[in-house]
Motif scaffolding. Structure first.
Motif, PDB file in Angstrom:
ATOM      1  N   ALA B 160       0.825  -1.229   0.000  1.00 58.77           N
ATOM      2  CA  ALA B 160       0.000   0.000   0.000  1.00 58.77           C
ATOM      3  C   ALA B 160       0.855   1.274   0.000  1.00 58.77           C
ATOM      4  O   ALA B 160       0.607   2.182  -0.795  1.00 58.77           O
ATOM      5  CB  ALA B 160      -0.993  -0.008   1.167  1.00 58.77           C
ATOM      6  N   PRO B 161       1.893   1.382   0.856  1.00 54.24           N
ATOM      7  CA  PRO B 161       2.697   2.618   0.813  1.00 54.24           C
ATOM      8  C   PRO B 161       3.498   2.774  -0.487  1.00 54.24           C
ATOM      9  O   PRO B 161       3.745   3.902  -0.923  1.00 54.24           O
ATOM     10  CB  PRO B 161       3.638   2.496   2.023  1.00 54.24           C
ATOM     11  CG  PRO B 161       3.557   1.092   2.500  1.00 54.24           C
ATOM     12  CD  PRO B 161       2.258   0.516   2.004  1.00 54.24           C
ATOM     13  N   VAL B 162       3.885   1.665  -1.100  1.00 54.10           N
ATOM     14  CA  VAL B 162       4.588   1.720  -2.389  1.00 54.10           C
ATOM     15  C   VAL B 162       3.641   2.270  -3.458  1.00 54.10           C
ATOM     16  O   VAL B 162       3.989   3.153  -4.239  1.00 54.10           O
ATOM     17  CB  VAL B 162       5.094   0.312  -2.796  1.00 54.10           C
ATOM     18  CG1 VAL B 162       5.622   0.305  -4.223  1.00 54.10           C
ATOM     19  CG2 VAL B 162       6.170  -0.175  -1.823  1.00 54.10           C
ATOM     20  N   GLU B 164       1.048   4.105  -3.028  1.00 53.78           N
ATOM     21  CA  GLU B 164       0.792   5.523  -2.733  1.00 53.78           C
ATOM     22  C   GLU B 164       1.914   6.397  -3.311  1.00 53.78           C
ATOM     23  O   GLU B 164       1.657   7.415  -3.947  1.00 53.78           O
ATOM     24  CB  GLU B 164       0.722   5.672  -1.215  1.00 53.78           C
ATOM     25  CG  GLU B 164      -0.018   6.874  -0.691  1.00 53.78           C
ATOM     26  CD  GLU B 164      -1.519   6.771  -0.910  1.00 53.78           C
ATOM     27  OE1 GLU B 164      -2.088   7.778  -1.373  1.00 53.78           O
ATOM     28  OE2 GLU B 164      -2.110   5.697  -0.639  1.00 53.78           O
ATOM     29  N   LEU B 165       3.142   5.964  -3.099  1.00 55.43           N
ATOM     30  CA  LEU B 165       4.303   6.718  -3.584  1.00 55.43           C
ATOM     31  C   LEU B 165       4.306   6.798  -5.110  1.00 55.43           C
ATOM     32  O   LEU B 165       4.636   7.839  -5.689  1.00 55.43           O
ATOM     33  CB  LEU B 165       5.588   6.024  -3.092  1.00 55.43           C
ATOM     34  CG  LEU B 165       6.925   6.702  -3.393  1.00 55.43           C
ATOM     35  CD1 LEU B 165       6.979   8.092  -2.775  1.00 55.43           C
ATOM     36  CD2 LEU B 165       8.080   5.854  -2.858  1.00 55.43           C
ATOM     37  N   GLU B 168       2.811   9.520  -7.203  1.00 54.11           N
ATOM     38  CA  GLU B 168       3.478  10.821  -7.276  1.00 54.11           C
ATOM     39  C   GLU B 168       4.681  10.845  -8.202  1.00 54.11           C
ATOM     40  O   GLU B 168       4.991  11.874  -8.788  1.00 54.11           O
ATOM     41  CB  GLU B 168       3.890  11.266  -5.863  1.00 54.11           C
ATOM     42  CG  GLU B 168       2.675  11.404  -4.940  1.00 54.11           C
ATOM     43  CD  GLU B 168       3.044  11.675  -3.488  1.00 54.11           C
ATOM     44  OE1 GLU B 168       3.665  12.704  -3.226  1.00 54.11           O
ATOM     45  OE2 GLU B 168       2.692  10.832  -2.622  1.00 54.11           O
ATOM     46  N   THR B 169       5.400   9.727  -8.285  1.00 53.00           N
ATOM     47  CA  THR B 169       6.610   9.678  -9.117  1.00 53.00           C
ATOM     48  C   THR B 169       6.665   8.329  -9.851  1.00 53.00           C
ATOM     49  O   THR B 169       6.164   7.332  -9.338  1.00 53.00           O
ATOM     50  CB  THR B 169       7.901   9.821  -8.267  1.00 53.00           C
ATOM     51  OG1 THR B 169       7.857   8.908  -7.166  1.00 53.00           O
ATOM     52  CG2 THR B 169       8.064  11.236  -7.733  1.00 53.00           C
ATOM     53  N   PHE B 171       9.173   6.334 -10.381  1.00 50.04           N
ATOM     54  CA  PHE B 171      10.011   5.335  -9.712  1.00 50.04           C
ATOM     55  C   PHE B 171      10.036   5.628  -8.216  1.00 50.04           C
ATOM     56  O   PHE B 171       9.749   6.748  -7.784  1.00 50.04           O
ATOM     57  CB  PHE B 171      11.434   5.340 -10.304  1.00 50.04           C
ATOM     58  CG  PHE B 171      11.438   4.931 -11.756  1.00 50.04           C
ATOM     59  CD1 PHE B 171      11.319   3.594 -12.112  1.00 50.04           C
ATOM     60  CD2 PHE B 171      11.511   5.885 -12.766  1.00 50.04           C
ATOM     61  CE1 PHE B 171      11.280   3.209 -13.449  1.00 50.04           C
ATOM     62  CE2 PHE B 171      11.479   5.515 -14.100  1.00 50.04           C
ATOM     63  CZ  PHE B 171      11.354   4.162 -14.445  1.00 50.04           C
ATOM     64  N   LEU B 172      10.383   4.628  -7.428  1.00 49.49           N
ATOM     65  CA  LEU B 172      10.391   4.819  -5.979  1.00 49.49           C
ATOM     66  C   LEU B 172      11.405   5.883  -5.585  1.00 49.49           C
ATOM     67  O   LEU B 172      11.173   6.656  -4.660  1.00 49.49           O
ATOM     68  CB  LEU B 172      10.697   3.493  -5.279  1.00 49.49           C
ATOM     69  CG  LEU B 172       9.734   2.351  -5.608  1.00 49.49           C
ATOM     70  CD1 LEU B 172      10.118   1.085  -4.852  1.00 49.49           C
ATOM     71  CD2 LEU B 172       8.309   2.747  -5.253  1.00 49.49           C
TER      72      LEU B 172
END
Lengths: 233, 233
Positions: B160-162, B164-165, B168-169, B171-172
């Motif tokens: 889930a947090p991946v 979410e990130l 926005e972009t 790549f991580l």
């Protein structure tokens, strides 16, 4: 210059437990910025109209108004570059991942542990609003959502990588705490302020880190008023 | 200068699925370092005696021998400072958290999805060793551990947090992939190489990121040999 942070308060005005306000409070201390913390309650939306926002934290830094805790941390890095909280480039990007980790994985488990403690800590006038908004979000009553044992098990599992990291360094960001520490600490402080129960067994590396965080900035968080300081009843 | 990476292979020598080797393979490509990948199997411990180690990846970079995938990534940053993978200071520290997140939270869920596929992908001579060591670690048979549906549900939640990130972009680590991307990609590539099944629904942001990662470095990973390229049976 006047610096004011609008800060959620509970049924006692000294009770300040918002995870988002705590991450900013620690960030302000990290930057060494004296700040007036103005108590605010959920229904006092009018008081934030000037910021075109309806939640706290809201920071007024002289003429500058900044809303949203993470945006405030970014703003502090831009306005006061010494001792970065989030940093730039990949540092920032990795802190952003950690923010989502805290909000999507840690905070929901904590919520299951303290849902009813939280309701009790909130000002009586705010409780109907709190219940309505949270029950809509969870799709069940606060009573059904409150599952401390389940929450504790999930938290233990979610924090496994944090525990692993703390075997190597005293703080998540290394030898001294920084932005990533404050992001996690804010959420744990939220539960700590409203609950009678310890969050982790005393021999856990996460519990030791939490103790170290409480002690930072002359015990800024250790001195915080909690429900355990309230008269019974 | 000769540069060699000892790389786990499966029942077909072209089948390379180790998550730890994949994170290093991508890291070497990131640094633009030509490398010979030497196939190695679990029981060929003797071949690694020179490194005083019994697992892969092992990197031989000229005279220098480096073991452990994360140590190899650190070594590459030190020896070839251009285009940092992990970086230094808080960047490094936050990548170290992400490494633990992948290894403690993501990889165990993936293992539940592909445990038996993995067994089938391994060289027949290595299967008894693999079964014995993994069953001792899990405290149950591989057949009992293999719970794809449960693994998929846990993975969905853990990522889930991946997800979410990635809203926005691309790549991580931001606009271009770097160390943190390779850490997660290595584990997902492991499952991708040994399994017939897709890992995520095609409209998921994580799946889109995985596609972008497959395409990096002229499709280095997209061109990898997988069990789907093996003759049936």
């Amino acid at each position: 210059m006047t610096r004011t942070l609008y800060d959620l308060c509970g049924r006692d005005e000294r009770l300040r437990f918002s995870p988002y306000c705590w991450r900013v409070r620690m960030s302000l201390a990290h930057k060494g910025l004296e700040t007036h913390f103005k108590p605010w309650r959920f229904l006092q939306k009018d008081e934030l109209a000037f910021a075109d926002y309806d939640k706290v934290p809201v920071l007024c830094d002289g003429d500058k108004v900044v809303t949203d805790s993470f945006e405030i941390m970014r703003y502090l890095d831009a306005a006061y570059p010494e001792a970065p909280l989030l940093g730039e480039g990949v540092s920032y990007q990795r802190a952003l991942f950690f923010k989502h980790f805290v909000e999507r994985s840690v905070t929901p488990s904590l919520f299951r542990i303290v849902a009813l403690d939280l309701l009790a800590a909130i000002h009586p006038d705010d409780r109907a609003y709190f219940r309505e908004t949270r029950e809509a979000r969870f799709g069940c009553t606060l009573e059904a959502f409150h599952q401390p044992e389940q929450g504790r098990q999930a938290l233990q599992k979610t924090l496994a990588p944090v525990r692993e990291l703390l075997r190597e360094t005293p703080f998540l960001d290394g030898e001294v705490p920084s932005g990533v520490d404050y992001l996690l600490f804010g959420s744990m402080m939220w539960a700590y302020c409203v609950s009678e129960q310890a969050l982790a067994p005393p021999d856990d590396d996460v519990a030791h880190w939490f103790e170290r965080m409480l002690a930072q900035y002359d015990g800024l968080a250790a001195r915080a008023f909690t429900v355990r300081d309230l008269p019974a009843g």
